[in-house]
Design a protein around this motif. Structure first.
Motif, PDB file in Angstrom:
ATOM      1  N   SER A 259      40.477  13.626 114.737  1.00 34.51           N
ATOM      2  CA  SER A 259      40.845  13.117 116.165  1.00 34.51           C
ATOM      3  C   SER A 259      42.240  13.665 116.566  1.00 34.51           C
ATOM      4  CB  SER A 259      41.094  11.735 116.079  1.00 34.51           C
ATOM      5  OG  SER A 259      42.144  11.327 115.249  1.00 34.51           O
ATOM      6  N   VAL A 260      43.093  14.006 115.846  1.00 35.26           N
ATOM      7  CA  VAL A 260      44.203  14.815 116.348  1.00 35.26           C
ATOM      8  C   VAL A 260      44.056  16.282 116.421  1.00 35.26           C
ATOM      9  CG1 VAL A 260      45.639  12.614 115.563  1.00 35.26           C
ATOM     10  CG2 VAL A 260      45.431  15.047 113.967  1.00 35.26           C
ATOM     11  N   LEU A 261      43.204  16.829 116.037  1.00 34.83           N
ATOM     12  CA  LEU A 261      42.875  18.411 116.159  1.00 34.83           C
ATOM     13  C   LEU A 261      42.156  18.739 117.341  1.00 34.83           C
ATOM     14  CD1 LEU A 261      41.981  19.178 112.312  1.00 34.83           C
ATOM     15  CD2 LEU A 261      44.291  18.938 113.405  1.00 34.83           C
ATOM     16  N   LYS A 262      42.697  19.748 117.970  1.00 37.80           N
ATOM     17  CA  LYS A 262      42.151  20.346 119.188  1.00 37.80           C
ATOM     18  C   LYS A 262      42.159  21.826 119.290  1.00 37.80           C
ATOM     19  CE  LYS A 262      41.552  16.391 121.129  1.00 37.80           C
ATOM     20  NZ  LYS A 262      41.886  15.505 119.935  1.00 37.80           N
ATOM     21  N   PRO A 263      41.117  22.628 119.763  1.00 36.66           N
ATOM     22  CA  PRO A 263      41.144  23.892 119.866  1.00 36.66           C
ATOM     23  C   PRO A 263      42.353  24.453 120.419  1.00 36.66           C
ATOM     24  CG  PRO A 263      39.146  23.382 120.254  1.00 36.66           C
ATOM     25  CD  PRO A 263      39.773  21.874 120.291  1.00 36.66           C
ATOM     26  N   GLY A 264      43.181  25.391 120.121  1.00 32.54           N
ATOM     27  CA  GLY A 264      44.258  25.967 120.879  1.00 32.54           C
ATOM     28  C   GLY A 264      45.477  25.655 120.126  1.00 32.54           C
ATOM     29  N   GLN A 265      45.487  24.581 119.218  1.00 37.41           N
ATOM     30  CA  GLN A 265      46.664  24.177 118.580  1.00 37.41           C
ATOM     31  C   GLN A 265      47.389  25.017 117.830  1.00 37.41           C
ATOM     32  OE1 GLN A 265      45.149  20.270 116.943  1.00 37.41           O
ATOM     33  NE2 GLN A 265      46.967  19.382 117.637  1.00 37.41           N
ATOM     34  N   ALA A 266      48.741  25.231 117.740  1.00 34.87           N
ATOM     35  CA  ALA A 266      49.045  26.211 116.768  1.00 34.87           C
ATOM     36  C   ALA A 266      49.233  25.790 115.279  1.00 34.87           C
ATOM     37  CB  ALA A 266      50.787  26.201 117.090  1.00 34.87           C
ATOM     38  N   VAL A 267      49.220  26.522 114.290  1.00 35.64           N
ATOM     39  CA  VAL A 267      48.939  26.330 113.067  1.00 35.64           C
ATOM     40  C   VAL A 267      49.816  27.369 112.202  1.00 35.64           C
ATOM     41  CG1 VAL A 267      47.093  26.253 110.931  1.00 35.64           C
ATOM     42  CG2 VAL A 267      46.567  25.706 113.309  1.00 35.64           C
ATOM     43  N   VAL A 339      47.229  25.041 104.811  1.00 39.00           N
ATOM     44  CA  VAL A 339      47.144  25.025 106.324  1.00 39.00           C
ATOM     45  C   VAL A 339      47.890  23.713 106.763  1.00 39.00           C
ATOM     46  CG1 VAL A 339      45.887  24.860 108.490  1.00 39.00           C
ATOM     47  CG2 VAL A 339      45.123  26.215 106.604  1.00 39.00           C
ATOM     48  N   ALA A 340      48.821  24.272 107.820  1.00 37.96           N
ATOM     49  CA  ALA A 340      49.756  23.014 108.325  1.00 37.96           C
ATOM     50  C   ALA A 340      49.606  23.045 109.747  1.00 37.96           C
ATOM     51  CB  ALA A 340      51.311  23.038 107.865  1.00 37.96           C
ATOM     52  N   ILE A 341      49.274  22.062 110.495  1.00 34.60           N
ATOM     53  CA  ILE A 341      49.270  21.985 111.962  1.00 34.60           C
ATOM     54  C   ILE A 341      50.801  21.793 112.332  1.00 34.60           C
ATOM     55  CG2 ILE A 341      48.739  20.490 113.924  1.00 34.60           C
ATOM     56  CD1 ILE A 341      46.377  22.057 112.264  1.00 34.60           C
ATOM     57  N   SER A 342      51.315  22.482 113.300  1.00 32.76           N
ATOM     58  CA  SER A 342      52.536  22.701 113.677  1.00 32.76           C
ATOM     59  C   SER A 342      52.910  22.039 115.053  1.00 32.76           C
ATOM     60  CB  SER A 342      53.281  24.165 113.654  1.00 32.76           C
ATOM     61  OG  SER A 342      52.243  25.058 114.473  1.00 32.76           O
TER      62      SER A 342
END
Length: 343
Positions: A259-267, A339-342
């Motif tokens: 739910s908190v992941l969206k295309p375009g998010q930095a990783v 992998v870490a969402i930044s």
């Protein structure tokens, strides 16, 4: 009975313990919230496009210009198929095109001559038609004069004879003009044959060009088990080419994190071979579904487990992450990454 009072020292220690527990709880909540907002996973690996490199024409491999695990550039020659039979086909197709072109040129010259003759015959028709008109007019003018006796019978008969002769001449001229028009041959059939021959020629040229196989992108040759002299067939891979122009990561996140992941998010991505070097990327897309372990049909019948799992484990879904300028020396398909969402 008097109640014993706790020493001040014990009261202070208990207070500190309570505050420590509260601080740990708050810190735990903060950590859990941060992990939820910026999730991470170690269930991830590197991926890239792969090309099972097969030729489009058949023949023996005359020369093999690459070796296994070699890095190649876009447009670089990979291998060459024996071009001798394709050269013969090309020469034959070119000869057929040249022959038909010569026939068309000759036919056009003949057609021009035939058209000139037909035009001349059409002119004869016009002249004959004019003579007939004149003869008919003369006959019509002399007929009342003959009745009145101003013109002899012989003169009128001559005028009528001239009319009949003009009619016959006109018919002959019309027949000749029709024959001349029919004699004009069309070059359309030859042009159709030429178009077909040109298509065969283009195919021969294409096949000849495809005997030299080049790399469609920057890549790495792998899984090579072929040597020069081997017979190559269309659709049968000679080796595999890993597309080195773009790399991505397939990261499996729990469904509770999607739910908190969206295309375009930095990783940020960390390769296990060098975990202290972050690689930047962005989320490209989230997978729409995976095959569940239970409930699938097998041989037309539903598959139901015999036992129930009381502990429900969250399903993981693949998330595709594009890497930005990754270090080439660390890029290997299947390598384990974190992998870490930044953001």
């Amino acid at each position: 009975m008097k109640q014993k009072k706790l020493p001040l020292k014990n009261i202070g220690g208990l207070t500190i313990l309570i505050w420590l527990l509260l601080a740990c709880g708050a810190l735990g909540v903060i950590v859990l919230n941060r992990l939820h907002q910026r999730p991470r996973t170690e269930d991830a690996y590197l991926a890239a496009n792969i090309i099972h490199f097969a030729p489009e024409v058949s023949g023996r491999i005359a020369s093999l210009a690459v070796r296994d695990n070699q890095h190649v550039r876009r447009g670089q020659t990979l291998f060459v198929i024996d071009s001798e039979p394709y050269n013969y086909r090309l020469q034959k197709a070119q000869a057929q095109v040249d022959s038909l072109q010569s026939q068309i040129d000759e036919q056009i010259s003949q057609v021009n001559s035939q058209i000139f003759h037909a035009d001349a015959e059409n002119s004869s028709v016009s002249s004959a038609n004019a003579r007939l008109t004149q003869a008919q007019a003369t006959q019509a003018r002399l007929e009342p004069l003959m009745r009145q006796g101003f013109v002899t019978r012989e003169a009128f008969d001559q005028a009528r004879t001239d009319t009949y002769t003009a009619v016959a001449d006109l018919q002959r001229a019309q027949q000749s003009a029709l024959s001349a028009r029919r004699a004009v041959h069309s070059v359309a059939p030859l042009r159709a044959d030429l178009a077909a021959a040109q298509a065969v020629l283009r195919q021969a040229q294409r096949d000849m060009r495809l005997t030299t196989v080049t790399a469609p992108c920057d890549g790495i040759v792998t899984d090579m088990t072929t040597a020069a002299g081997e017979y190559a067939s269309p659709g049968s891979p000679v080796f595999t080419l890993i597309d080195d122009e773009s790399w991505w990561v397939i990261a499996n996140f729990r469904e509770t994190q999607l739910s908190v992941l969206k295309p375009g998010q930095a990783v940020k991505v960390y390769v296990m071979a060098k975990p202290d070097t972050p690689i930047h990327g962005i989320i490209d897309s989230l997978n729409a579904g995976v095959v569940p372990d239970e409930g699938m049909s097998s041989s037309g019948l539903p598959k139901v487990p015999r036992t129930l799992n009381w502990v429900r484990i969250a399903q993981r879904f693949p998330v595709r992450i594009l890497l930005r300028d990754p270090p080439k020396d660390l890029m290997r398909i299947g390598a384990t990454v974190v992998v870490a969402i930044s953001e």
